[in-house]
Design an enzyme around this catalytic site. Structure first.
Site, PDB file in Angstrom:
ATOM      1  N   CYS A  81      23.617 -24.199  13.659  1.00  0.00           N
ATOM      2  CA  CYS A  81      23.287 -25.363  11.862  1.00  0.00           C
ATOM      3  C   CYS A  81      23.206 -26.924  12.078  1.00  0.00           C
ATOM      4  CB  CYS A  81      24.127 -24.623  11.290  1.00  0.00           C
ATOM      5  SG  CYS A  81      23.714 -25.532   9.708  1.00  0.00           S
ATOM      6  N   CYS A 128      24.622 -28.314   8.858  1.00  0.00           N
ATOM      7  CA  CYS A 128      26.283 -28.664   8.812  1.00  0.00           C
ATOM      8  C   CYS A 128      27.275 -28.882   9.762  1.00  0.00           C
ATOM      9  CB  CYS A 128      26.509 -26.974   9.117  1.00  0.00           C
ATOM     10  SG  CYS A 128      25.469 -25.533   8.155  1.00  0.00           S
ATOM     11  N   ASP A 129      26.766 -28.693  10.925  1.00  0.00           N
ATOM     12  CA  ASP A 129      28.273 -29.904  11.813  1.00  0.00           C
ATOM     13  C   ASP A 129      27.500 -31.133  12.398  1.00  0.00           C
ATOM     14  OD1 ASP A 129      29.828 -27.676  11.857  1.00  0.00           O
ATOM     15  OD2 ASP A 129      28.457 -26.196  12.398  1.00  0.00           O
TER      16      ASP A 129
END
Length: 296
Positions: free
Chosen positions: A131, A134-135
Site C-alpha cells: 500500500c 499507507c506507507d
C-alpha cells in the site's frame, strides 16, 4: 432474528448492494472485517469513476460510508469465519456471533499476493508493503523497489515517485501489461529505473528491516522498502466448503450474480469476470440486490 439479506464486505460492491436492498425495504445487515470502503482506501487517485473527475480513494470510501449512515443501514465490524446452510436459511458465523438470513451477498474483495520469498512476511511493515498510500511517506527521499507490471504497479510507482528519491521498477517480462498512458508517464520520470526481465529472488535484512533486494540471484540493489503489486487472491476461505468457488477461489455466479446455492450471491472482485473495476463492482452489487430484493 432472520434478516432478509446479509452483505459480507463493505467495499463499493457491498455498499452499492446495501443501498439498493435498503431502498427496496429489505431488513439488511452489513458485516466488515477491516474498514468501510475496502481496498478503495489504498488508492491514491481515482479518475475513471463517473461523477468524479478526480477523487482520492479514502475520500470516496468516506462518502460511501456517509451514505450508509444517512440511510441508517445497520453494520457490524466483525470478521466472518464460516457460512453454513440450514434448509433455506444461511447462517453467517463471525468470531463472536451468528446471524441468519434468507439471502447473503459475498463482496469481500481480494488481498494482495506476495512474492513468497523467505523473510517476506516477517518484513511486512518493516520494509515490505502492498500500500503506497499507507506507507509511502515512511520512505521519503529514500530508494525503494516496486514489483509488478500491471496498472496497479505503475500507478503506485507514479505516486511514490513524488515522494521517494529513486524507484527501481522491477518487472519479470520485457514489456508492461499496463495501459499505454501509464507506461508513457513512467518513462518520463527521471527517478524511476525500469528493470525488465528481472525477478526478486531473495531479500536481505538488517536488524529486522529490509536493506536490499537481490535480482535474478546475482544483482543486489540496496533499498529501504519494496512495494509488491503482482496480483490478488480472493477472500473466500469462509465459503470453501460450499462448492461455489473455482480452483482459484473465485465465486462462480450467473447473470444475476447468484451462485449455484440459491440465495448466495457474489459481487465485486471475488467473482469470475473479465473486468475488475470500481464501476463494475458497483453495478454488480446493485444488480444482485435488485434480484434478491424481488424474491422477498
Amino acid at each position: 432474528m432472520t434478516y432478509d439479506s446479509i452483505i459480507i464486505g463493505m467495499g463499493i460492491a457491498g455498499i452499492s448492494a446495501a443501498i439498493y436492498a435498503k431502498r427496496s425495504g429489505n431488513n439488511v445487515l452489513m458485516l466488515e472485517k477491516m474498514r468501510p470502503g475496502g481496498i478503495i482506501n489504498t488508492i491514491d487517485k481515482i479518475e475513471n469513476y463517473p461523477g468524479f473527475k478526480s477523487i482520492t480513494g479514502p475520500d470516496l470510501a468516506f462518502q460511501l460510508f456517509e451514505q450508509v449512515n444517512e440511510l441508517k443501514i445497520p453494520y457490524k465490524m466483525e470478521e466472518v469465519i464460516e457460512v453454513t446452510l440450514e434448509n433455506n436459511i444461511k447462517v453467517v458465523k463471525t468470531k463472536d456471533h451468528e446471524y441468519r438470513a434468507l439471502n447473503i451477498l459475498i463482496a469481500t474483495g481480494r488481498s494482495p499476493i506476495l512474492l513468497g520469498l523467505p523473510k517476506e512476511e516477517e518484513l511486512i511493515g518493516k520494509g515490505i508493503s502492498t500500500c503506497a498510500l499507507c506507507d509511502g511517506y515512511l520512505y521519503k527521499e529514500k530508494e525503494i523497489a516496486v514489483v509488478g507490471g500491471g496498472n496497479s504497479a505503475l500507478q503506485e510507482a507514479l505516486y511514490l515517485s513524488n515522494i521517494v528519491k529513486k524507484i527501481y521498477l522491477i518487472h519479470r517480462r520485457d514489456e508492461f501489461r499496463a495501459d499505454s498512458s501509464l507506461v508513457e508517464q513512467i518513462k518520463t520520470k527521471e527517478n524511476i529505473e525500469i528493470c525488465y526481465t528481472s525477478q526478486v529472488t531473495s531479500l536481505e535484512e538488517e536488524n529486522g528491516e529490509l536493506k536490499a533486494v537481490v535480482l535474478n540471484e546475482t544483482e543486489k540493489i540496496p533499498v529501504s522498502a519494496m512495494f509488491v503489486y503482482i496480483g490478488y487472491a480472493p477472500k473466500t476461505d469462509f465459503v470453501k466448503d460450499l462448492g461455489i468457488t473455482n480452483q482459484a477461489g473465485y465465486l462462480e455466479v450467473n447473470e444475476n450474480y447468484e451462485t449455484k446455492v440459491p440465495g448466495i450471491y457474489g459481487a465485486g472482485d471475488i467473482i469470475v469476470k473479465k473486468v475488475y473495476q470500481i464501476v463494475t463492482a458497483a453495478s454488480e452489487g446493485a444488480t444482485a440486490a435488485i434480484r434478491f430484493s424481488r424474491k422477498k
